[in-house]
Enzyme design. Structure first.
Site, PDB file in Angstrom:
ATOM      1  N   LYS A 123      -4.745  -6.713  -3.463  1.00 25.99           N
ATOM      2  CA  LYS A 123      -3.979  -6.208  -2.318  1.00 25.99           C
ATOM      3  C   LYS A 123      -4.876  -5.380  -1.406  1.00 25.99           C
ATOM      4  O   LYS A 123      -5.687  -4.578  -1.889  1.00 25.99           O
ATOM      5  CB  LYS A 123      -2.818  -5.359  -2.836  1.00 25.99           C
ATOM      6  CG  LYS A 123      -1.865  -4.866  -1.768  1.00 25.99           C
ATOM      7  CD  LYS A 123      -0.739  -4.049  -2.385  1.00 25.99           C
ATOM      8  CE  LYS A 123       0.269  -3.590  -1.360  1.00 25.99           C
ATOM      9  NZ  LYS A 123       1.370  -2.800  -1.960  1.00 25.99           N
ATOM     10  N   SER A 156       5.985  -4.414  -0.937  1.00 26.35           N
ATOM     11  CA  SER A 156       4.950  -4.617   0.049  1.00 26.35           C
ATOM     12  C   SER A 156       3.787  -5.486  -0.440  1.00 26.35           C
ATOM     13  O   SER A 156       2.989  -5.940   0.383  1.00 26.35           O
ATOM     14  CB  SER A 156       4.395  -3.256   0.490  1.00 26.35           C
ATOM     15  OG  SER A 156       3.801  -2.595  -0.612  1.00 26.35           O
ATOM     16  N   SER A 186       7.113  -2.148  -5.034  1.00 28.23           N
ATOM     17  CA  SER A 186       6.307  -3.133  -4.307  1.00 28.23           C
ATOM     18  C   SER A 186       5.561  -4.153  -5.155  1.00 28.23           C
ATOM     19  O   SER A 186       5.000  -5.098  -4.611  1.00 28.23           O
ATOM     20  CB  SER A 186       5.305  -2.421  -3.408  1.00 28.23           C
ATOM     21  OG  SER A 186       5.952  -2.035  -2.233  1.00 28.23           O
TER      22      SER A 186
HETATM   23  N1  GLN Z   1       9.896  -0.592   0.027  1.00 25.66           N
HETATM   24  C1  GLN Z   1       9.478   0.702  -0.412  1.00 25.66           C
HETATM   25  C2  GLN Z   1       8.902   1.476   0.755  1.00 25.66           C
HETATM   26  O1  GLN Z   1       8.857   0.952   1.792  1.00 25.66           O
HETATM   27  C3  GLN Z   1       8.486   0.598  -1.520  1.00 25.66           C
HETATM   28  C4  GLN Z   1       7.131   0.227  -1.062  1.00 25.66           C
HETATM   29  C5  GLN Z   1       6.119   0.280  -2.157  1.00 25.66           C
HETATM   30  O2  GLN Z   1       6.434   0.262  -3.338  1.00 25.66           O
HETATM   31  N2  GLN Z   1       4.880   0.364  -1.742  1.00 25.66           N
HETATM   32  O3  GLN Z   1       8.526   2.591   0.635  1.00 25.66           O
END
Ligand code: GLN
Length: 490
Positions: free
Chosen positions: A80, A155, A179
């Site tokens: 990532k 994400s 995410s």
């Molecule tokens: N969707 C959540 C956020 O926007 C989690 C994102 C994540 O785990 N990086 O914060």
């Protein structure tokens, strides 16, 4: 009927290379060709490092010929793009880091490289990992390999889609509020979020420092267990990394769940969950009961507070962490004459809308006069959420639930409604607030052919039990054999 090399699991590929059926260079070529065939449709990668991958694969073959057997020797993976890779552009999905080439490599990635991993490239992400669909990437959205008009989740959507589309044998993601688990469930792959402190965060560009954890997206539970074994453990560069010894997590995959107590939290089986998701998860739990596990109801009464608490804590930490991107030290600089104007223009142009929203929310929550009412209160309720889990884990070994209320939604469906987007995280953020571990494992499909994920949650440093349950379930079912129906361009 022989499989193409890109279709293999890590374990199958290691076995094949050990038996000299193919080399790491051949395996890597197969993956790179696959990327060329399907990447136009999926868009999982921000950067493909083809030359570097072939060099690393050749080096892996040399090491193997010399009699060496490292745990990931010659295995091509994606990383990532929020994890620093020395010499390889690391954008965090943001314009502000469009040309950022880190001078060092994240510890987790370095451990994989030392174990022989081949780096295929850097995968797409919501900007600074803020999002649930990968649509907040400043570059392009990634598509769900099971249905190209759907999001892959986020994400770590690029990592999940890359594994589902067989463009990587496995990938690293990060999980601040789901995410890793959410895109794993939307893309029909395994997603493991380790406990806070299990994996070093050194070299992970920070979003919410008390929540962030590096995790794995893989084709099966055994592969995820292997990758975790390689990258977990204490790191002097991250004082929050746990000194606890790292077991070989594969040893936990006994297939035996007899007598194990699985908790079902009533707060996770609620109105609003897509009926097919609930039905698939309940069937999965029945399958575990057939294997000898016992089911008990548990209560996590503060679950309905989790979303507001998470979005206060995460944004507060994000506003502090992102202050360093000011057009002076890192990344994009507008080059304005006055320092204030340079901050304003660099940040104004460099950050996207969601990141700005989070910085404003977080700065507000931390500001004098509001701190006690918002940030401090959120921290207090966070403790209550953690205590809910601690009490539940006195009665059960793991807790099972859906990963997300629905299967993958359509691209564009929630981009104008941040709150609707935040709601996709309702079942995953609790574990990050509690610092505990969990895994998403495929447990079926809805009528439209979209994957559904089962979440198995465990206590702090409970990776072995969580992996054991997920593995036993996976082996008792056939879901992992289905592949995303991508058409191949000739
Ligand atoms: N969707 C959540 C956020 O926007 C989690 C994102 C994540 O785990 N990086 O914060």
């Amino acid at each position: 009927m022989s499989k193409a090399l890109y279709e293999l699991t890590i374990h199958e590929a290691l076995e094949g290379m050990r038996r000299k059926e193919f080399s790491a260079v051949e395996l890597t070529r197969s993956l790179l060709e696959r990327i060329e065939q399907v990447e136009d449709q999926v868009k999982a990668y921000l950067t493909v490092t083809a030359d570097l991958a072939l060099e690393q694969a050749a080096a892996a073959d040399t090491r193997r010929r010399a009699g060496e057997e490292a745990p990931l020797l010659g295995i091509p993976m994606g990383i990532k793009d929020v994890l620093c890779t020395a010499g390889v552009r690391t954008t965090c999905g943001s314009r502000i880091l469009e040309n950022f080439i880190p001078p060092y490599t994240a510890t987790a990635v370095q451990r994989l490289l030392d174990a022989g991993m081949v780096l295929l490239g850097k995968t797409n992400t919501d900007e600074f990992a803020m999002g649930s669909s990968t649509e907040n990437s400043a570059y392009f959205p990634t598509r769900n390999p099971w249905a190209l008009d759907r999001v892959p989740g986020g994400s770590s959507g690029g990592s999940a889609a890359a594994v589902a589309a067989q463009e990587a044998m496995a990938a690293l993601g990060t999980d601040t509020g789901g995410s890793v688990r959410l895109p794993a469930s939307y893309c029909g792959v395994v997603g493991l979020k380790p406990s806070y402190g299990r994996v070093s965060r050194y070299g992970l560009v920070a979003y919410g420092s008390s929540l962030d954890q590096i995790g794995v997206l893989a084709k099966d539970v055994r592969d995820a267990a292997l990758v975790l074994t390689v990258m977990a453990g204490h790191d002097p560069h991250d004082s929050t990394s746990m000194p606890a010894p790292t077991p070989d997590y594969r040893a936990a995959l006994t297939g035996d769940v007899r007598g194990l107590r699985i908790g079902l939290p009533e707060e996770y089986f609620i109105v609003g969950v897509q009926p097919e998701v609930e039905a698939a998860v309940r069937r999965a739990i029945d399958a575990l009961v057939d294997l000898g596990a016992e089911v008990r109801p548990v209560s996590l009464p503060n679950t309905d507070q989790a979303l507001p608490v998470y979005y206060l804590v995460a944004t507060a930490e994000a506003s502090a962490n992102l202050a360093r991107f000011d057009g002076v030290r890192y990344g994009y600089s507008a080059g304005a004459d006055s320092i204030l104007e340079n901050y304003r223009l660099s940040r104004g142009r460099g950050f996207g809308a969601e990141v700005k929203r989070r910085i404003m929310l977080g700065t507000y929550a931390l500001s004098a006069g509001y701190y006690d009412a918002y940030y401090l209160k959120a921290q207090q309720v966070r403790t209550l959420i953690k205590q809910d889990f601690e009490r539940a884990f006195e009665q059960v070994d793991v807790i099972a639930s859906p990963v997300a209320p629905t299967t993958a939604f359509r691209l564009g469906e929630k981009t104008d409604d941040p709150l609707a987007m935040y709601l996709s995280d309702v079942f995953t953020i609790t574990l990050n607030l509690a610092g505990m571990c969990g895994v998403s494992v495929p447990c079926g499909f809805d009528r439209q052919g979209l994957p559904i994920g089962l979440q198995i949650m465990g206590p702090h440093l409970g990776e072995e039990i969580v992996l054991r349950v997920a593995h036993a379930y996976e082996q008792a079912t056939d879901w992992r054999r289905r592949q995303a129906p991508l058409s191949i361009e000739a």
